[in-house]
Design a protein around this motif. Sequence first.
Motif, PDB file in Angstrom:
ATOM      1  N   GLY A   1       0.824  -1.214   0.000  1.00 52.93           N
ATOM      2  CA  GLY A   1       0.000   0.000   0.000  1.00 52.93           C
ATOM      3  C   GLY A   1       0.853   1.258   0.000  1.00 52.93           C
TER       4      GLY A   1
ATOM      5  N   ALA B   1       2.356   2.367  -3.511  1.00 48.77           N
ATOM      6  CA  ALA B   1       1.511   3.212  -4.355  1.00 48.77           C
ATOM      7  C   ALA B   1       1.672   4.670  -3.954  1.00 48.77           C
TER       8      ALA B   1
ATOM      9  N   ALA C   1      -2.890   1.775  -6.493  1.00 46.32           N
ATOM     10  CA  ALA C   1      -2.696   0.440  -5.925  1.00 46.32           C
ATOM     11  C   ALA C   1      -2.898  -0.612  -7.015  1.00 46.32           C
TER      12      ALA C   1
END
Length: 126
Positions: free
Chosen positions: A67, A70, A77
Motif C-alpha cells: 500500500g 503506491a 494500488a
Amino acid sequence: MTLAKTDSGSQTARARARKAMAVELERARKRETKLIAVFSAIDAREAAEAALGDALIELRDLGVAQGDLAEMTGLSAREVGAAIRSAKNSEDETDNEVATPPDDKSGEQTTQDTGHHSGSHGAEHH
C-alpha cells in the motif's frame, strides 16, 4: 480511327489501374511499418512493466508495504499490483524456458517441438 481511340482508352485504363495498385501497395507497406512499430512498442511496454514490477518487488522485500508503494511512487494500488503480477508472470515464463530446454540434439525440428502435426488427421494428444 475508332481502333486507335479504343487502344488509347485501354492504355489509359491500364495506367489508372497500375497507379491505383501502386497507391494501394504503398498504403499496405505503410500499414505494415506502423503495425511493426505498434508491436515493438507493446513489447517495450511489457518489458518496462516487468522491470517496474521487479523494482516494486525489491522494495516490498525491503519492508515497504504494498500500500505504501503506491503512495511513494504516485501509482495507483491497481497499477502497483499489475506491475508486480507482470514481473511474476515474466519470471515464470523465464523459469519455464530455462526448465524445459529444447530436446533437439539432431538439429531437426520435430512435430512435437512446433505443436504442428502435418499430415495428421486424427485427434491431437497433449
